[in-house]
Design a protein around this motif. Sequence first.
Motif, PDB file in Angstrom:
ATOM      1  N   GLY A   1      -5.043  -2.015  -8.270  1.00 40.42           N
ATOM      2  CA  GLY A   1      -4.159  -1.435  -7.258  1.00 40.42           C
ATOM      3  C   GLY A   1      -2.922  -0.829  -7.891  1.00 40.42           C
ATOM      4  O   GLY A   1      -2.987  -0.224  -8.969  1.00 40.42           O
ATOM      5  N   ARG A   2      -1.775  -1.025  -7.223  1.00 39.88           N
ATOM      6  CA  ARG A   2      -0.534  -0.399  -7.705  1.00 39.88           C
ATOM      7  C   ARG A   2      -0.100  -0.948  -9.071  1.00 39.88           C
ATOM      8  O   ARG A   2       0.678  -0.316  -9.785  1.00 39.88           O
ATOM      9  CB  ARG A   2       0.595  -0.563  -6.686  1.00 39.88           C
ATOM     10  CG  ARG A   2       0.937  -1.995  -6.393  1.00 39.88           C
ATOM     11  CD  ARG A   2       1.990  -2.174  -5.314  1.00 39.88           C
ATOM     12  NE  ARG A   2       2.008  -3.578  -4.916  1.00 39.88           N
ATOM     13  CZ  ARG A   2       2.580  -4.545  -5.622  1.00 39.88           C
ATOM     14  NH1 ARG A   2       3.191  -4.279  -6.757  1.00 39.88           N
ATOM     15  NH2 ARG A   2       2.535  -5.800  -5.201  1.00 39.88           N
TER      16      ARG A   2
ATOM     17  N   ARG B   1       0.054  10.032  -3.927  1.00 38.14           N
ATOM     18  CA  ARG B   1      -0.773   8.852  -3.738  1.00 38.14           C
ATOM     19  C   ARG B   1       0.056   7.644  -3.316  1.00 38.14           C
ATOM     20  O   ARG B   1       1.161   7.419  -3.815  1.00 38.14           O
ATOM     21  CB  ARG B   1      -1.499   8.524  -5.033  1.00 38.14           C
ATOM     22  CG  ARG B   1      -2.539   7.405  -4.815  1.00 38.14           C
ATOM     23  CD  ARG B   1      -3.483   7.303  -5.977  1.00 38.14           C
ATOM     24  NE  ARG B   1      -2.879   6.592  -7.090  1.00 38.14           N
ATOM     25  CZ  ARG B   1      -3.598   5.960  -8.033  1.00 38.14           C
ATOM     26  NH1 ARG B   1      -4.924   5.974  -7.975  1.00 38.14           N
ATOM     27  NH2 ARG B   1      -2.997   5.345  -9.020  1.00 38.14           N
TER      28      ARG B   1
ATOM     29  N   LEU C   1     -10.962   3.955  -3.264  1.00 38.73           N
ATOM     30  CA  LEU C   1     -11.127   2.500  -3.268  1.00 38.73           C
ATOM     31  C   LEU C   1     -11.506   2.031  -4.657  1.00 38.73           C
ATOM     32  O   LEU C   1     -12.381   2.599  -5.309  1.00 38.73           O
ATOM     33  CB  LEU C   1     -12.223   2.086  -2.287  1.00 38.73           C
ATOM     34  CG  LEU C   1     -11.791   1.856  -0.839  1.00 38.73           C
ATOM     35  CD1 LEU C   1     -13.013   1.499  -0.010  1.00 38.73           C
ATOM     36  CD2 LEU C   1     -10.752   0.748  -0.736  1.00 38.73           C
TER      37      LEU C   1
ATOM     38  N   TRP D   1      -0.460   3.384  -2.349  1.00 40.00           N
ATOM     39  CA  TRP D   1      -1.338   2.219  -2.234  1.00 40.00           C
ATOM     40  C   TRP D   1      -1.132   1.562  -0.870  1.00 40.00           C
ATOM     41  O   TRP D   1      -0.007   1.454  -0.386  1.00 40.00           O
ATOM     42  CB  TRP D   1      -1.056   1.203  -3.341  1.00 40.00           C
ATOM     43  CG  TRP D   1      -1.524   1.700  -4.664  1.00 40.00           C
ATOM     44  CD1 TRP D   1      -0.782   2.333  -5.610  1.00 40.00           C
ATOM     45  CD2 TRP D   1      -2.864   1.655  -5.164  1.00 40.00           C
ATOM     46  NE1 TRP D   1      -1.565   2.680  -6.684  1.00 40.00           N
ATOM     47  CE2 TRP D   1      -2.850   2.272  -6.437  1.00 40.00           C
ATOM     48  CE3 TRP D   1      -4.081   1.154  -4.666  1.00 40.00           C
ATOM     49  CZ2 TRP D   1      -3.996   2.398  -7.221  1.00 40.00           C
ATOM     50  CZ3 TRP D   1      -5.218   1.275  -5.447  1.00 40.00           C
ATOM     51  CH2 TRP D   1      -5.174   1.897  -6.703  1.00 40.00           C
ATOM     52  N   ILE D   2      -2.247   1.114  -0.273  1.00 39.52           N
ATOM     53  CA  ILE D   2      -2.217   0.555   1.081  1.00 39.52           C
ATOM     54  C   ILE D   2      -2.425  -0.953   1.007  1.00 39.52           C
ATOM     55  O   ILE D   2      -3.252  -1.431   0.237  1.00 39.52           O
ATOM     56  CB  ILE D   2      -3.357   1.151   1.940  1.00 39.52           C
ATOM     57  CG1 ILE D   2      -3.318   2.681   1.876  1.00 39.52           C
ATOM     58  CG2 ILE D   2      -3.295   0.644   3.362  1.00 39.52           C
ATOM     59  CD1 ILE D   2      -2.085   3.296   2.447  1.00 39.52           C
TER      60      ILE D   2
ATOM     61  N   LYS E   1      -6.951  -0.028  -1.983  1.00 35.83           N
ATOM     62  CA  LYS E   1      -7.114   1.293  -1.372  1.00 35.83           C
ATOM     63  C   LYS E   1      -5.869   2.138  -1.580  1.00 35.83           C
ATOM     64  O   LYS E   1      -4.751   1.660  -1.381  1.00 35.83           O
ATOM     65  CB  LYS E   1      -7.349   1.072   0.126  1.00 35.83           C
ATOM     66  CG  LYS E   1      -7.460   2.320   0.950  1.00 35.83           C
ATOM     67  CD  LYS E   1      -8.204   2.076   2.255  1.00 35.83           C
ATOM     68  CE  LYS E   1      -7.511   1.129   3.202  1.00 35.83           C
ATOM     69  NZ  LYS E   1      -8.291   0.939   4.444  1.00 35.83           N
TER      70      LYS E   1
ATOM     71  N   SER F   1      -6.751  -4.564   0.064  1.00 39.59           N
ATOM     72  CA  SER F   1      -6.520  -3.686   1.209  1.00 39.59           C
ATOM     73  C   SER F   1      -7.809  -3.188   1.847  1.00 39.59           C
ATOM     74  O   SER F   1      -7.831  -2.149   2.482  1.00 39.59           O
ATOM     75  CB  SER F   1      -5.648  -2.509   0.809  1.00 39.59           C
ATOM     76  OG  SER F   1      -6.115  -1.922  -0.376  1.00 39.59           O
ATOM     77  N   GLY F   2      -8.844  -3.958   1.643  1.00 38.02           N
ATOM     78  CA  GLY F   2     -10.108  -3.849   2.370  1.00 38.02           C
ATOM     79  C   GLY F   2     -10.670  -2.491   2.689  1.00 38.02           C
ATOM     80  O   GLY F   2     -10.051  -1.464   2.471  1.00 38.02           O
TER      81      GLY F   2
END
Lengths: 82, 82, 153, 153
Positions: free
Chosen positions: B8-9, D134, D52, D136-137, D126, B80-81
């Motif tokens: 992720g981030r 961009r 993803l 991130w969620i 995601k 985050s699915g």
Amino acid sequence: MAQLLFFGRLGDLAGGTERALGLSEPHTIADLIGILGACDDLLGSALAEPRVRYAINGAIVDADALVEDEDELAFLPPVSGG
Amino acid sequence: MAQLLFFGRLGDLAGGTERALGLSEPHTIADLIGILGACDDLLGSALAEPRVRYAINGAIVDADALVEDEDELAFLPPVSGG
Amino acid sequence: MRQDIRITDQAFDPELELAGFRASLSEAGALVSFTGLVRPAGKDGDVSILSLQHYPGMTERGIADAVVKAAERWPLEAALVIHRVGDMTPHDPIVLVATASAHRRAAFEAADFLMDFLKSRALFWKSETGAEGRQWIEPRDEDYADAARWDDS
Amino acid sequence: MRQDIRITDQAFDPELELAGFRASLSEAGALVSFTGLVRPAGKDGDVSILSLQHYPGMTERGIADAVVKAAERWPLEAALVIHRVGDMTPHDPIVLVATASAHRRAAFEAADFLMDFLKSRALFWKSETGAEGRQWIEPRDEDYADAARWDDS
């Protein structure tokens, strides 16, 4: 002629899903069940069961609703879904 | 070499999703975060956030778990699915 | 909300219908479908024919009312109901319900609601014909209880 | 219970997969599916790319554990989970979950349970790329709440 429709197991008892009945004057559904029951006990008592609902021209009504000549009266036993 | 994975981030902050790190002796994850944070404040504090979980070789572990050379250590931020 | 309600005495292809339903969507992120299949094992052993009867016109109006209720309750982009009537054999699709919404909870609940309606309140009468002859089926208590979940909330 | 769990970076056809799933069933009367689609409207305006990321191996094991839990809890004949990873554009299918059981309540609840797991606990990260770059969620509070419904009951 009033059209009588018998759904589900009521069609088996009535010997068919439709029956035409000439009505010279309006009758309540309760009266018509009495008339049908006079000729056929089993059918009469099946139609009078509390779980059977009645519809005149596609709208649910009570047993004291009046059926006129040209009306469509449907006897709806408990439904059994998809 | 231990393989570090940043998801992720965290991958953005680490400048890539993977980094190899030679470990002459086992270190706790907390220690490794300290080492990474010495070079990069922002990355160090992001890896130490309470919502970040750690996995060694695919199993979730606490920050005091030991990482050995040849281990795969993954930093997992909140998911985050689909 | 777009809606498509069909009662048919012809076999239908659930996945073909779902592909068309999905292609029609412009905003939805969630699509839930329910497909009902004729089960091979009936109450009295194996079923060879399942037959469904409806009251043309009145049955469709009842389903349309339920779809309106679903659309009032959940923010749906589209809903699809296809129900087979007439004679079917094991594994035939009986019913397809599909709902589409922005989020998954609305799509799940609306599909569940419509199926509960179809199973316990829609005007369908079902008979099974097996080795012992034809038998009319009434809803299980479970079906009434499932439908009652939506009554007061 | 038969299960089929796939994570893929290739586009998939939900209805083709559902047709195969339905053809594999021998006893089930109820098939529920959930299809998740990339929505055109993101938080910061239009989304051009949704991406993803997963943790190969560990993500699959987490999903497999959730499918085992579902099978312990509901009498399922089969379950299917297909999850896309990598870059996707609006309207692309992201996820397909399908469950089959004798009766509809089990199929609905198991599909709902698996989606709640995938949305809030499965190892996916995601990001959305739009006009603003961009981003991130993280899960919505709603997703955590949905998943928590299954914890103690």
